[in-house]
Design a protein around this motif. Structure first.
Motif, PDB file in Angstrom:
ATOM      1  N   LYS A   4       1.074  26.216  75.428  1.00  0.00           N
ATOM      2  CA  LYS A   4      -0.160  26.769  74.778  1.00  0.00           C
ATOM      3  C   LYS A   4       0.433  26.812  73.393  1.00  0.00           C
ATOM      4  CE  LYS A   4      -1.887  29.955  77.683  1.00  0.00           C
ATOM      5  NZ  LYS A   4      -2.358  31.390  78.790  1.00  0.00           N
ATOM      6  N   ILE A   5      -0.150  25.916  72.404  1.00  0.00           N
ATOM      7  CA  ILE A   5       0.188  25.304  71.033  1.00  0.00           C
ATOM      8  C   ILE A   5      -1.214  25.865  70.158  1.00  0.00           C
ATOM      9  CG2 ILE A   5       2.237  24.454  71.688  1.00  0.00           C
ATOM     10  CD1 ILE A   5      -0.005  22.067  70.657  1.00  0.00           C
ATOM     11  N   ALA A   6      -1.055  26.128  69.349  1.00  0.00           N
ATOM     12  CA  ALA A   6      -1.874  25.987  67.838  1.00  0.00           C
ATOM     13  C   ALA A   6      -1.801  24.906  66.584  1.00  0.00           C
ATOM     14  CB  ALA A   6      -2.638  27.474  67.542  1.00  0.00           C
ATOM     15  N   ILE A   7      -3.148  24.543  66.165  1.00  0.00           N
ATOM     16  CA  ILE A   7      -2.505  23.279  64.893  1.00  0.00           C
ATOM     17  C   ILE A   7      -3.241  23.884  64.710  1.00  0.00           C
ATOM     18  CG2 ILE A   7      -2.414  21.137  64.494  1.00  0.00           C
ATOM     19  CD1 ILE A   7      -2.623  20.075  67.433  1.00  0.00           C
ATOM     20  N   ALA A   8      -2.550  24.350  63.487  1.00  0.00           N
ATOM     21  CA  ALA A   8      -3.530  24.880  62.072  1.00  0.00           C
ATOM     22  C   ALA A   8      -3.209  23.893  60.392  1.00  0.00           C
ATOM     23  CB  ALA A   8      -2.751  26.412  61.928  1.00  0.00           C
ATOM     24  N   LEU A   9      -4.873  24.349  59.638  1.00  0.00           N
ATOM     25  CA  LEU A   9      -4.940  23.060  59.309  1.00  0.00           C
ATOM     26  C   LEU A   9      -4.686  23.893  57.449  1.00  0.00           C
ATOM     27  CD1 LEU A   9      -6.673  21.460  61.462  1.00  0.00           C
ATOM     28  CD2 LEU A   9      -5.949  20.000  60.111  1.00  0.00           C
ATOM     29  N   GLY A  10      -4.905  24.180  56.723  1.00  0.00           N
ATOM     30  CA  GLY A  10      -4.834  24.474  55.608  1.00  0.00           C
ATOM     31  C   GLY A  10      -4.627  23.947  54.081  1.00  0.00           C
ATOM     32  N   TRP A  11      -5.644  24.676  53.509  1.00  0.00           N
ATOM     33  CA  TRP A  11      -5.720  23.677  52.183  1.00  0.00           C
ATOM     34  C   TRP A  11      -6.555  25.043  51.278  1.00  0.00           C
ATOM     35  CZ3 TRP A  11      -8.668  22.284  56.694  1.00  0.00           C
ATOM     36  CH2 TRP A  11      -9.582  23.279  56.631  1.00  0.00           C
ATOM     37  N   GLN A  12      -6.053  24.753  49.913  1.00  0.00           N
ATOM     38  CA  GLN A  12      -6.732  25.107  49.275  1.00  0.00           C
ATOM     39  C   GLN A  12      -7.593  24.539  47.501  1.00  0.00           C
ATOM     40  OE1 GLN A  12      -2.598  26.992  47.746  1.00  0.00           O
ATOM     41  NE2 GLN A  12      -4.105  29.079  47.616  1.00  0.00           N
ATOM     42  N   VAL A  13      -8.848  24.917  47.340  1.00  0.00           N
ATOM     43  CA  VAL A  13      -9.310  24.308  46.901  1.00  0.00           C
ATOM     44  C   VAL A  13      -9.621  25.058  45.073  1.00  0.00           C
ATOM     45  CG1 VAL A  13     -12.485  24.293  46.311  1.00  0.00           C
ATOM     46  CG2 VAL A  13     -11.663  24.706  48.732  1.00  0.00           C
ATOM     47  N   SER A  14      -9.350  24.089  43.886  1.00  0.00           N
ATOM     48  CA  SER A  14      -9.504  24.811  43.102  1.00  0.00           C
ATOM     49  C   SER A  14     -10.867  25.696  42.088  1.00  0.00           C
ATOM     50  CB  SER A  14      -8.896  22.525  42.100  1.00  0.00           C
ATOM     51  OG  SER A  14     -10.442  22.603  41.701  1.00  0.00           O
ATOM     52  N   GLN A  15     -10.054  25.769  41.179  1.00  0.00           N
ATOM     53  CA  GLN A  15     -10.957  26.741  40.729  1.00  0.00           C
ATOM     54  C   GLN A  15     -12.489  26.011  40.148  1.00  0.00           C
ATOM     55  OE1 GLN A  15     -10.975  30.491  40.724  1.00  0.00           O
ATOM     56  NE2 GLN A  15      -9.623  29.704  41.996  1.00  0.00           N
ATOM     57  N   THR A  16     -12.438  24.429  40.014  1.00  0.00           N
ATOM     58  CA  THR A  16     -13.267  24.120  39.499  1.00  0.00           C
ATOM     59  C   THR A  16     -14.679  24.025  40.870  1.00  0.00           C
ATOM     60  OG1 THR A  16     -12.251  21.646  39.163  1.00  0.00           O
ATOM     61  CG2 THR A  16     -12.510  22.696  37.689  1.00  0.00           C
ATOM     62  N   ALA A  17     -13.915  23.415  41.872  1.00  0.00           N
ATOM     63  CA  ALA A  17     -15.192  23.046  43.445  1.00  0.00           C
ATOM     64  C   ALA A  17     -15.201  23.947  43.912  1.00  0.00           C
ATOM     65  CB  ALA A  17     -14.183  22.170  42.972  1.00  0.00           C
ATOM     66  N   LEU A  18     -15.513  25.264  44.007  1.00  0.00           N
ATOM     67  CA  LEU A  18     -15.985  26.639  44.351  1.00  0.00           C
ATOM     68  C   LEU A  18     -16.749  26.387  45.535  1.00  0.00           C
ATOM     69  CD1 LEU A  18     -14.027  29.645  42.803  1.00  0.00           C
ATOM     70  CD2 LEU A  18     -12.469  28.311  44.026  1.00  0.00           C
ATOM     71  N   ASN A  19     -17.428  25.468  45.339  1.00  0.00           N
ATOM     72  CA  ASN A  19     -18.701  25.048  46.369  1.00  0.00           C
ATOM     73  C   ASN A  19     -18.218  24.419  47.196  1.00  0.00           C
ATOM     74  OD1 ASN A  19     -18.930  23.049  44.671  1.00  0.00           O
ATOM     75  ND2 ASN A  19     -21.030  23.032  44.636  1.00  0.00           N
ATOM     76  N   CYS A  20     -16.893  23.430  47.245  1.00  0.00           N
ATOM     77  CA  CYS A  20     -16.575  23.304  47.888  1.00  0.00           C
ATOM     78  C   CYS A  20     -16.102  22.936  49.759  1.00  0.00           C
ATOM     79  CB  CYS A  20     -14.836  22.241  47.352  1.00  0.00           C
ATOM     80  SG  CYS A  20     -14.826  20.669  48.305  1.00  0.00           S
ATOM     81  N   ASP A  21     -16.833  23.011  50.194  1.00  0.00           N
ATOM     82  CA  ASP A  21     -16.605  23.405  51.640  1.00  0.00           C
ATOM     83  C   ASP A  21     -15.996  22.491  52.919  1.00  0.00           C
ATOM     84  OD1 ASP A  21     -17.236  23.707  54.335  1.00  0.00           O
ATOM     85  OD2 ASP A  21     -19.273  23.939  54.299  1.00  0.00           O
ATOM     86  N   ILE A  22     -14.750  22.583  53.357  1.00  0.00           N
ATOM     87  CA  ILE A  22     -14.395  21.736  54.052  1.00  0.00           C
ATOM     88  C   ILE A  22     -14.453  21.700  55.230  1.00  0.00           C
ATOM     89  CG2 ILE A  22     -11.862  20.999  54.168  1.00  0.00           C
ATOM     90  CD1 ILE A  22     -11.705  20.985  51.110  1.00  0.00           C
ATOM     91  N   ASP A  23     -14.285  20.964  56.629  1.00  0.00           N
ATOM     92  CA  ASP A  23     -14.583  21.620  57.944  1.00  0.00           C
ATOM     93  C   ASP A  23     -13.081  20.275  58.683  1.00  0.00           C
ATOM     94  OD1 ASP A  23     -17.153  22.079  57.472  1.00  0.00           O
ATOM     95  OD2 ASP A  23     -18.617  20.518  57.543  1.00  0.00           O
ATOM     96  N   ALA A  24     -13.059  20.906  59.807  1.00  0.00           N
ATOM     97  CA  ALA A  24     -12.284  20.069  60.534  1.00  0.00           C
ATOM     98  C   ALA A  24     -12.427  19.723  61.723  1.00  0.00           C
ATOM     99  CB  ALA A  24     -10.989  21.199  60.280  1.00  0.00           C
ATOM    100  N   SER A  25     -12.001  18.886  62.121  1.00  0.00           N
ATOM    101  CA  SER A  25     -12.369  18.446  63.911  1.00  0.00           C
ATOM    102  C   SER A  25     -12.120  17.572  64.294  1.00  0.00           C
ATOM    103  CB  SER A  25     -13.959  16.915  63.315  1.00  0.00           C
ATOM    104  OG  SER A  25     -14.855  17.783  61.822  1.00  0.00           O
ATOM    105  N   VAL A  26     -12.538  18.113  65.536  1.00  0.00           N
ATOM    106  CA  VAL A  26     -11.325  17.146  66.930  1.00  0.00           C
ATOM    107  C   VAL A  26     -11.367  15.974  67.436  1.00  0.00           C
ATOM    108  CG1 VAL A  26      -9.596  17.664  68.330  1.00  0.00           C
ATOM    109  CG2 VAL A  26      -9.949  19.651  66.571  1.00  0.00           C
ATOM    110  N   PHE A  27     -11.133  14.881  67.807  1.00  0.00           N
ATOM    111  CA  PHE A  27     -11.710  14.439  68.504  1.00  0.00           C
ATOM    112  C   PHE A  27     -10.506  13.897  69.658  1.00  0.00           C
ATOM    113  CE2 PHE A  27     -13.936  13.198  64.464  1.00  0.00           C
ATOM    114  CZ  PHE A  27     -15.254  12.787  64.986  1.00  0.00           C
TER     115      PHE A  27
END
Length: 578
Positions: free
Chosen positions: A22-45
């Protein structure tokens, strides 16, 4: 000790960590202050040997959170990316992965990035990490250090099977493309609609809709029979899929051997079987499949673990689950009407679309929980920890969140009519498209927030911290701001008629030309405020601090100035009060 990989490097998961699956794969990021409406999605194939998903349900994303074999579960959509740490997490049980699946690809896309002219140049500190989901110890991490100027999609990494062993590779390949390009790459013939034109830009929301419609229909059909997964004809006619980042990544995925056994979907445990095991003393039900189970009215001991359990569409109305461990569990679409979850552990739980009417969640830990489109009307969430929780489009009508921690939570498009948020921490909360009509925000810290255009009719903001808040164009009709701190707030275009401003801090505010006739400003701090040409007729300014305020040409007919402090104030006739 965690191992840090560079682009193209591999880690043999089966060899280095043979004793757990049992493992977990975590993804992280930070959006710059100039693009706070930036919606980022993680997907798995989840791919078969031919490099394609064998079934739509093996495309796991925020609208299809669990793979049909139960081996992969998505934590749900996180829309802000404004804090440090994990943003979206994928939980895997390697022992449950269908034998037909030979590769699992982790993709991150900027939602409609091409249409919005957004790219990963606006994203910082991106990473992918693997950790033991039972001990939480980190195994391997890949920090994405490359600079992407135009790319709107990334393949972060992949798990693949070689010689019966699961291995992870840091990929870090960027693409100037949308979600449709990955659907085209990993599509199922006659199952997933491929774009008719390679250059056609298909809206990400449309891609999601197509998949969601098909998955919803398939899930309503009969459960997957205990037979091998279908693999498209290209599995024998075409070579293995071209590996990403071909300059550094070699193709080494195995072909499925003829005698490999096919794992069928794990059947859901019935209520009768679960209850029998429970009464026999079993308390650890980590990862159990209880989809659709009916435990209405049941009481479970506080030491029960349902961590990472599948409770989708479960009936849990009026159940007593006080202090139960539900970390990472899937309760999508579950019925939790009047359920007692006081002090329960619900970190990263998926409650999207669930019915939580009148549910008791006092002091519950709901960090990064997904409540998207859930019904929380009249729910009791006082003192609950909802840090970075997703409450977008949730119904919170008459819910109580007094003293709750909502730091970084997403409340966009949520219905919060008559909600009690007194004393809650709303730092960094996304309130896009929210009406706060009749909401109790007494004593709440809203400093620095953008409330432009928000409906605050009848809202209780007494003693709230509104310093630096953007209130331009806000409707405050009938609102109470008694004792509130409005230092540096933007009040452009705001009507304050009928608003209770008793003891409010408006020091230094620009109120030139404002209509404040009849407004209660008793004891308010208006020192150094600009009130030139303001209409203060009939206003209650008793005990108000107007020291060094500019009242030139202000209308004060009928105003109550009893015991107001006026030292250094510029009076309506231009004289300075001593």
């Amino acid at each position: 000790m965690s191992i840090e990989l560079t682009k193209g490097e591999r880690f043999n998961l089966s060899k280095e960590t043979p004793d757990f699956s049992k493992i977990a794969i975590a993804l992280g990021w930070q959006v710059s202050q100039t693009a706070l409406n930036c919606d980022i999605d993680a997907s798995v194939f989840m791919l078969a040997a031919d490099g394609r998903i064998p079934d739509e349900k093996y495309f796991v994303f925020y609208n299809n959170l669990t793979s049909p074999d139960g081996s992969v579960r998505h934590s749900g959509d996180s829309r802000n990316g404004q804090i440090e740490g994990d943003d979206e997490t994928v939980y895997l049980d390697l022992s449950k992965i269908n034998a037909a699946i030979q590769e699992i690809v982790f993709v991150v896309t900027i939602h409609d990035g091409q249409e919005k002219n957004q790219s990963f140049s606006q994203v910082e500190n991106a990473f992918i990490r693997l950790y033991n989901s039972e001990t939480l110890s980190e195994l391997v991490r890949y920090n994405l250090n490359q600079i992407f100027s135009q790319e709107t999609a990334l393949e972060f990494g992949r798990l693949y099977k070689k010689n019966g062993e699961w291995r992870f590779q840091a990929v870090g390949q960027g693409y100037n493309a949308g979600l449709q390009s990955f659907v085209d790459k990993y599509y199922v013939e006659n199952a997933v609609e491929k774009s008719s034109n390679a250059d056609e830009k298909v809206d990400d929301a449309e891609v999601v809709r197509r998949f969601s419609d098909r998955v919803d229909r398939l899930l309503r059909e009969e459960a997957i029979e205990e037979t091998a997964l279908p693999v498209s004809k290209e599995a024998v006619e075409q070579p293995t899929a071209t590996p990403v980042n071909a300059d550094t990544v070699e193709s080494d995925a195995d072909q499925i051997t003829e005698d490999s056994t096919q794992k069928s979907q794990e059947a859901a445990v019935t209520a009768e079987e679960f209850w029998k095991r429970y009464e026999e003393g079993e308390r650890d039900f980590t990862g159990i499949n209880l989809a659709g189970v009916d435990l209405s009215g049941k009481t479970l001991d506080s030491n029960v673990s349902l961590s990472q359990a599948n409770l989708s569409s479960a009936q849990l109305a009026n159940a007593n689950l006080t202090r139960v461990n539900l970390i990472g569990s899937n309760l999508q679409g579950a019925n939790l009407n009047s359920t007692n979850l006081q002090s329960a552990d619900l970190i990263e739980v998926n409650l999207s679309g669930a019915n939580l009417t009148k549910t008791i969640l006092y002091d519950a830990r709901l960090i990064q929980a997904n409540f998207s489109q859930a019904n929380l009307s009249e729910a009791k969430l006082d003192r609950a920890n909802l840090t970075v929780a997703n409450l977008s489009r949730a119904n919170l009508t008459q819910a109580s969140l007094g003293g709750a921690n909502l730091t970084g939570a997403d409340l966009s498009q949520a219905k919060v009519t008559k909600v009690n948020l007194s004393g809650a921490n709303l730092s960094g909360v996304n309130l896009t498209g929210v009406s706060l009509t009749g909401v109790n925000l007494q004593g709440v810290n809203l400093s620095g927030m953008n409330l432009s255009g928000v409906n605050l009719t009848g809202t209780n903001l007494s003693y709230a911290n509104l310093s630096g808040v953007n209130l331009s164009g806000v409707n405050l009709s009938g609102a109470s701001l008694s004792g509130a701190n409005l230092d540096g707030a933007n009040l452009k275009g705001v009507s304050l008629i009928g608003v209770n401003l008793q003891s409010v801090n408006l020091s230094g505010q620009n109120l030139s030309g404002f209509n404040l006739s009849g407004v209660n400003l008793h004891g308010a701090n208006l020192s150094e405020a600009d009130l030139t040409s303001a209409n203060l007729c009939g206003a209650n300014l008793s005990y108000a601090n107007l020291e060094k305020a500019n009242l030139k040409d202000a209308k004060l007919v009928g105003a109550n100035m009893d015991r107001a402090k006026l030292a250094g104030a510029i009076m309506p006739d231009g004289t300075i009060h001593e």
